[in-house]
Enzyme design. Sequence first.
Site, PDB file in Angstrom:
ATOM      1  N   TYR A  39      -1.594  -6.125   1.167  1.00 26.86           N
ATOM      2  CA  TYR A  39      -1.544  -5.672  -0.223  1.00 26.86           C
ATOM      3  C   TYR A  39      -0.381  -6.290  -0.984  1.00 26.86           C
ATOM      4  CZ  TYR A  39       2.442  -2.377   0.083  1.00 26.86           C
ATOM      5  OH  TYR A  39       3.691  -1.819   0.203  1.00 26.86           O
ATOM      6  N   ASP A  89      -4.434   0.298   1.805  1.00 30.00           N
ATOM      7  CA  ASP A  89      -3.626  -0.861   1.404  1.00 30.00           C
ATOM      8  C   ASP A  89      -4.410  -2.167   1.572  1.00 30.00           C
ATOM      9  OD1 ASP A  89      -1.514   0.803   0.841  1.00 30.00           O
ATOM     10  OD2 ASP A  89      -0.368   0.307   2.648  1.00 30.00           O
ATOM     11  N   HIS A 133      -5.182   8.233   3.190  1.00 29.72           N
ATOM     12  CA  HIS A 133      -4.417   7.032   2.857  1.00 29.72           C
ATOM     13  C   HIS A 133      -4.637   5.949   3.913  1.00 29.72           C
ATOM     14  CE1 HIS A 133      -1.505   4.641   0.814  1.00 29.72           C
ATOM     15  NE2 HIS A 133      -0.713   4.568   1.855  1.00 29.72           N
ATOM     16  N   ASP A 144       0.094   6.001  -3.902  1.00 30.50           N
ATOM     17  CA  ASP A 144      -0.063   4.559  -3.726  1.00 30.50           C
ATOM     18  C   ASP A 144      -1.525   4.179  -3.495  1.00 30.50           C
ATOM     19  OD1 ASP A 144       2.213   5.902  -2.698  1.00 30.50           O
ATOM     20  OD2 ASP A 144       2.936   4.129  -1.670  1.00 30.50           O
ATOM     21  N   ARG A 214       8.194   4.261  -7.401  1.00 27.51           N
ATOM     22  CA  ARG A 214       7.133   3.268  -7.237  1.00 27.51           C
ATOM     23  C   ARG A 214       5.763   3.942  -7.054  1.00 27.51           C
ATOM     24  NH1 ARG A 214       9.126  -0.807  -3.810  1.00 27.51           N
ATOM     25  NH2 ARG A 214       8.038  -0.230  -1.909  1.00 27.51           N
ATOM     26  N   TRP A 218       2.572   3.120  -9.152  1.00 26.04           N
ATOM     27  CA  TRP A 218       1.255   2.754  -8.610  1.00 26.04           C
ATOM     28  C   TRP A 218       0.169   3.647  -9.210  1.00 26.04           C
ATOM     29  CZ3 TRP A 218       1.683  -1.789  -7.044  1.00 26.04           C
ATOM     30  CH2 TRP A 218       2.491  -2.235  -5.984  1.00 26.04           C
TER      31      TRP A 218
END
Length: 380
Positions: A39, A89, A133, A144, A214, A218
Amino acid sequence: MAIEIVEKYVNELIDKSTLDEPVWNIEKIRAGKKASWDYIDGCMIMSLLELYKVTGNKKYFEFSEKYIDHRIQEDGTIVGYKKDELNLDNINEGKNLFTLYDLTGKEKYAKATEKIYQQILEMPRTKEGNFWHKKIYPNQVWLDGLYMAQPYYMEYENRFHDRKNYKDIFTQFFNVEKNQKDAATGLYYHAYDSERLMFWADKETGLSQNFWLRALGWFSMALLDTLALADTEYPDYGHLLKMYQDLIDSMLKFQSPEGMWYQVPNFPGREKNYLETSGSSIMAYCLMKGARLGYLPKEYSKYGVKAFNGICDTYLSTVEGEMSLGGICLVAGLGPDDNPRRDGTYEYYMSEPIVKDDAKGTAPFLLAYAEMLRLEEEKV
């Protein structure tokens, strides 16, 4: 903004990189590994392709196309991609396949999108219906992951699946709003354990302890990029747009005088907290692009410009003739059980390495730069 300075930085990054050893993947460099399907590289290639769209500079396209072409076989098999990891990811780099298919017409890119879509179909889900995830993070939703998967999912549905799974995409966002949004600040917690079993999760709410810049970035980008792809006539479109607008307004309350945001954004000035480049770059991009597309008031672009200039002033430097972008948190996550250090405390987020030139920072910085260039074009 000195446009020539940023162009020099981009060119240096490309010139110092090879197809197997890009200088922007600091995690792989530190591990002594070559690039695969990642990613991090996906973010960087996306930023170069976006710069190509804005500038027409073929250098950006040629490197990007060679980089992805190097990894895609004629039957669409992706070298280095591990579907069975069931890791969101791993989907992110696939977004570039759509762009490159449009630019080159190579059928192998379209075939490769199908390989990644198969992962989406196989992803395990929480009881609420959200993708885990990763397989190694059961029943967990991280902000994320919405960015890594949902814009890809949306674009595939638009192109190849007659938008049949729109409801699933929108519902996953709305579940995050329901489960991870903090009513007091309007910010979203980094992660959620639907089973309340992880050591980092609150036993009542399932939430991790803190907001991480972050991850908030995202998620902002996930909302923005999905909105940009979605059918505006879809009944739930307005709800998703409101989520994006509300999050941007909440984030603006925490923008620093320098224009940036802190690693843990709701604790400015707390010991060890620092202005962080990757999340600030993402917010700069989201503000400028959101204003350009009409999702935000036009004047919001000035906050994005302030963020971009603040990053340049604070962290873009030249040492012995070579440029670098600093202030980038290398990585942050939660768990698993055999990694108790990643407990989601404030101290944990301060403990992760701060690096230069990692694509988790440089890529969003260049996406924001592309938006700066678009603003400059509007003035002409």
